[in-house]
Motif scaffolding. Structure first.
Motif, PDB file in Angstrom:
ATOM      1  N   ALA A  15       0.827  -1.210   0.000  1.00 46.72           N
ATOM      2  CA  ALA A  15       0.000   0.000   0.000  1.00 46.72           C
ATOM      3  C   ALA A  15       0.859   1.257   0.000  1.00 46.72           C
ATOM      4  O   ALA A  15       0.458   2.295  -0.529  1.00 46.72           O
ATOM      5  CB  ALA A  15      -0.930  -0.008   1.209  1.00 46.72           C
ATOM      6  N   ASP A  16       2.032   1.169   0.576  1.00 45.67           N
ATOM      7  CA  ASP A  16       2.911   2.337   0.678  1.00 45.67           C
ATOM      8  C   ASP A  16       3.513   2.760  -0.654  1.00 45.67           C
ATOM      9  O   ASP A  16       4.012   3.872  -0.776  1.00 45.67           O
ATOM     10  CB  ASP A  16       4.038   2.052   1.674  1.00 45.67           C
ATOM     11  CG  ASP A  16       3.518   1.753   3.062  1.00 45.67           C
ATOM     12  OD1 ASP A  16       2.459   2.311   3.432  1.00 45.67           O
ATOM     13  OD2 ASP A  16       4.157   0.970   3.780  1.00 45.67           O
ATOM     14  N   ARG A  17       3.465   1.881  -1.657  1.00 44.63           N
ATOM     15  CA  ARG A  17       4.075   2.176  -2.953  1.00 44.63           C
ATOM     16  C   ARG A  17       3.087   2.748  -3.969  1.00 44.63           C
ATOM     17  O   ARG A  17       3.469   3.184  -5.051  1.00 44.63           O
ATOM     18  CB  ARG A  17       4.694   0.896  -3.563  1.00 44.63           C
ATOM     19  CG  ARG A  17       5.682   0.144  -2.694  1.00 44.63           C
ATOM     20  CD  ARG A  17       6.946   0.903  -2.348  1.00 44.63           C
ATOM     21  NE  ARG A  17       7.739   1.327  -3.459  1.00 44.63           N
ATOM     22  CZ  ARG A  17       8.795   0.675  -3.930  1.00 44.63           C
ATOM     23  NH1 ARG A  17       9.175  -0.448  -3.400  1.00 44.63           N
ATOM     24  NH2 ARG A  17       9.477   1.173  -4.943  1.00 44.63           N
ATOM     25  N   ILE A  18       1.785   2.765  -3.638  1.00 43.74           N
ATOM     26  CA  ILE A  18       0.749   3.217  -4.571  1.00 43.74           C
ATOM     27  C   ILE A  18       0.745   4.735  -4.684  1.00 43.74           C
ATOM     28  O   ILE A  18       0.707   5.442  -3.684  1.00 43.74           O
ATOM     29  CB  ILE A  18      -0.645   2.725  -4.124  1.00 43.74           C
ATOM     30  CG1 ILE A  18      -0.691   1.200  -4.155  1.00 43.74           C
ATOM     31  CG2 ILE A  18      -1.737   3.318  -5.014  1.00 43.74           C
ATOM     32  CD1 ILE A  18      -1.965   0.624  -3.558  1.00 43.74           C
ATOM     33  N   ILE A  19       0.764   5.213  -5.933  1.00 45.29           N
ATOM     34  CA  ILE A  19       0.635   6.642  -6.201  1.00 45.29           C
ATOM     35  C   ILE A  19      -0.794   6.963  -6.636  1.00 45.29           C
ATOM     36  O   ILE A  19      -1.383   7.941  -6.195  1.00 45.29           O
ATOM     37  CB  ILE A  19       1.626   7.095  -7.295  1.00 45.29           C
ATOM     38  CG1 ILE A  19       3.047   6.975  -6.776  1.00 45.29           C
ATOM     39  CG2 ILE A  19       1.328   8.517  -7.744  1.00 45.29           C
ATOM     40  CD1 ILE A  19       4.101   7.295  -7.802  1.00 45.29           C
ATOM     41  N   GLU A  35       2.542   1.781 -23.211  1.00 49.20           N
ATOM     42  CA  GLU A  35       3.937   2.193 -23.034  1.00 49.20           C
ATOM     43  C   GLU A  35       4.620   1.376 -21.937  1.00 49.20           C
ATOM     44  O   GLU A  35       5.768   0.955 -22.105  1.00 49.20           O
ATOM     45  CB  GLU A  35       4.007   3.681 -22.697  1.00 49.20           C
ATOM     46  CG  GLU A  35       3.639   4.582 -23.857  1.00 49.20           C
ATOM     47  CD  GLU A  35       3.469   6.037 -23.458  1.00 49.20           C
ATOM     48  OE1 GLU A  35       3.643   6.373 -22.249  1.00 49.20           O
ATOM     49  OE2 GLU A  35       3.155   6.856 -24.343  1.00 49.20           O
ATOM     50  N   GLN A  36       3.919   1.138 -20.841  1.00 49.33           N
ATOM     51  CA  GLN A  36       4.502   0.364 -19.746  1.00 49.33           C
ATOM     52  C   GLN A  36       4.739  -1.088 -20.177  1.00 49.33           C
ATOM     53  O   GLN A  36       5.731  -1.689 -19.786  1.00 49.33           O
ATOM     54  CB  GLN A  36       3.615   0.412 -18.503  1.00 49.33           C
ATOM     55  CG  GLN A  36       3.523   1.789 -17.870  1.00 49.33           C
ATOM     56  CD  GLN A  36       4.843   2.274 -17.340  1.00 49.33           C
ATOM     57  OE1 GLN A  36       5.696   2.748 -18.077  1.00 49.33           O
ATOM     58  NE2 GLN A  36       5.030   2.151 -16.049  1.00 49.33           N
ATOM     59  N   ARG A  37       3.839  -1.631 -20.984  1.00 48.29           N
ATOM     60  CA  ARG A  37       4.014  -2.996 -21.498  1.00 48.29           C
ATOM     61  C   ARG A  37       5.276  -3.073 -22.357  1.00 48.29           C
ATOM     62  O   ARG A  37       6.076  -4.001 -22.227  1.00 48.29           O
ATOM     63  CB  ARG A  37       2.787  -3.425 -22.292  1.00 48.29           C
ATOM     64  CG  ARG A  37       2.880  -4.851 -22.828  1.00 48.29           C
ATOM     65  CD  ARG A  37       1.615  -5.305 -23.534  1.00 48.29           C
ATOM     66  NE  ARG A  37       0.587  -5.628 -22.531  1.00 48.29           N
ATOM     67  CZ  ARG A  37      -0.596  -5.039 -22.434  1.00 48.29           C
ATOM     68  NH1 ARG A  37      -0.935  -4.085 -23.274  1.00 48.29           N
ATOM     69  NH2 ARG A  37      -1.450  -5.405 -21.512  1.00 48.29           N
ATOM     70  N   LEU A  42       4.931  -3.411 -16.815  1.00 52.65           N
ATOM     71  CA  LEU A  42       3.520  -3.697 -16.581  1.00 52.65           C
ATOM     72  C   LEU A  42       3.382  -5.047 -15.884  1.00 52.65           C
ATOM     73  O   LEU A  42       3.994  -6.037 -16.302  1.00 52.65           O
ATOM     74  CB  LEU A  42       2.757  -3.724 -17.911  1.00 52.65           C
ATOM     75  CG  LEU A  42       1.248  -3.911 -17.804  1.00 52.65           C
ATOM     76  CD1 LEU A  42       0.613  -2.648 -17.240  1.00 52.65           C
ATOM     77  CD2 LEU A  42       0.653  -4.245 -19.146  1.00 52.65           C
ATOM     78  N   ILE A  43       2.588  -5.072 -14.824  1.00 52.02           N
ATOM     79  CA  ILE A  43       2.297  -6.305 -14.102  1.00 52.02           C
ATOM     80  C   ILE A  43       0.803  -6.564 -14.238  1.00 52.02           C
ATOM     81  O   ILE A  43      -0.019  -5.755 -13.801  1.00 52.02           O
ATOM     82  CB  ILE A  43       2.687  -6.189 -12.615  1.00 52.02           C
ATOM     83  CG1 ILE A  43       4.184  -5.895 -12.499  1.00 52.02           C
ATOM     84  CG2 ILE A  43       2.300  -7.450 -11.863  1.00 52.02           C
ATOM     85  CD1 ILE A  43       4.616  -5.478 -11.113  1.00 52.02           C
ATOM     86  N   SER A  59       7.584   3.074  -8.088  1.00 52.66           N
ATOM     87  CA  SER A  59       8.734   2.444  -8.745  1.00 52.66           C
ATOM     88  C   SER A  59       8.603   2.477 -10.267  1.00 52.66           C
ATOM     89  O   SER A  59       9.334   1.780 -10.966  1.00 52.66           O
ATOM     90  CB  SER A  59       8.882   1.001  -8.268  1.00 52.66           C
ATOM     91  OG  SER A  59       7.746   0.242  -8.651  1.00 52.66           O
ATOM     92  N   ASP A  60       7.637   3.266 -10.771  1.00 56.28           N
ATOM     93  CA  ASP A  60       7.386   3.414 -12.203  1.00 56.28           C
ATOM     94  C   ASP A  60       6.810   2.142 -12.830  1.00 56.28           C
ATOM     95  O   ASP A  60       6.943   1.917 -14.019  1.00 56.28           O
ATOM     96  CB  ASP A  60       8.648   3.868 -12.940  1.00 56.28           C
ATOM     97  CG  ASP A  60       8.339   4.432 -14.323  1.00 56.28           C
ATOM     98  OD1 ASP A  60       7.251   5.013 -14.483  1.00 56.28           O
ATOM     99  OD2 ASP A  60       9.170   4.277 -15.229  1.00 56.28           O
ATOM    100  N   HIS A  61       6.187   1.296 -12.014  1.00 60.15           N
ATOM    101  CA  HIS A  61       5.478   0.122 -12.522  1.00 60.15           C
ATOM    102  C   HIS A  61       3.991   0.436 -12.578  1.00 60.15           C
ATOM    103  O   HIS A  61       3.514   1.330 -11.882  1.00 60.15           O
ATOM    104  CB  HIS A  61       5.692  -1.085 -11.611  1.00 60.15           C
ATOM    105  CG  HIS A  61       7.038  -1.700 -11.745  1.00 60.15           C
ATOM    106  ND1 HIS A  61       8.131  -1.220 -11.063  1.00 60.15           N
ATOM    107  CD2 HIS A  61       7.464  -2.744 -12.481  1.00 60.15           C
ATOM    108  CE1 HIS A  61       9.178  -1.958 -11.375  1.00 60.15           C
ATOM    109  NE2 HIS A  61       8.805  -2.895 -12.241  1.00 60.15           N
ATOM    110  N   MET A  62       3.279  -0.312 -13.397  1.00 65.13           N
ATOM    111  CA  MET A  62       1.828  -0.224 -13.436  1.00 65.13           C
ATOM    112  C   MET A  62       1.294  -1.637 -13.233  1.00 65.13           C
ATOM    113  O   MET A  62       1.782  -2.585 -13.847  1.00 65.13           O
ATOM    114  CB  MET A  62       1.333   0.340 -14.762  1.00 65.13           C
ATOM    115  CG  MET A  62      -0.178   0.415 -14.840  1.00 65.13           C
ATOM    116  SD  MET A  62      -0.767   1.164 -16.357  1.00 65.13           S
ATOM    117  CE  MET A  62      -0.639   2.871 -15.917  1.00 65.13           C
TER     118      MET A  62
END
Length: 89
Positions: A15-19, A35-37, A42-43, A59-62
């Motif tokens: 939860a602490d990593r969610i923007i 773009e993330q894919r 992308l996860i 962390s710039d992940h989606m």
């Protein structure tokens, strides 16, 4: 201490990593998912179900989730409320 939130179907994230938690229906979000894919950031945590939320992390992940953004936010709110209650004791 890390806090986690269930995003559905046995998937749990920090939860602490969610923007942000956004709906994937808007064109800019669809473009960001593409773009993330392409970047390998992308996860897909939908377990083969329809994507109903896109979670952006620091962390710039989606992360794609099958639950509605409101559902995830309410679970996140429960975590926040529980932490605030323990801090006030």
């Amino acid at each position: 201490m890390s806090r986690f939130v269930n995003i559905g179907y046995g998937n749990i994230i920090s939860a602490d990593r969610i923007i942000a938690i956004v709906s994937p229906e808007a064109a800019p979000v669809k473009r960001l998912i593409r773009e993330q894919r392409e970047r390998g950031k992308l996860i897909d945590a939908t377990c083969g179900r329809k994507t109903r939320a896109a979670i952006i992390t620091d962390s710039d992940h989606m992360i794609l989730a099958a639950n509605q953004p409101e559902t995830i936010a309410s679970r996140l709110g429960g975590i926040t409320d529980a932490k605030e209650e323990s801090d006030n004791e």
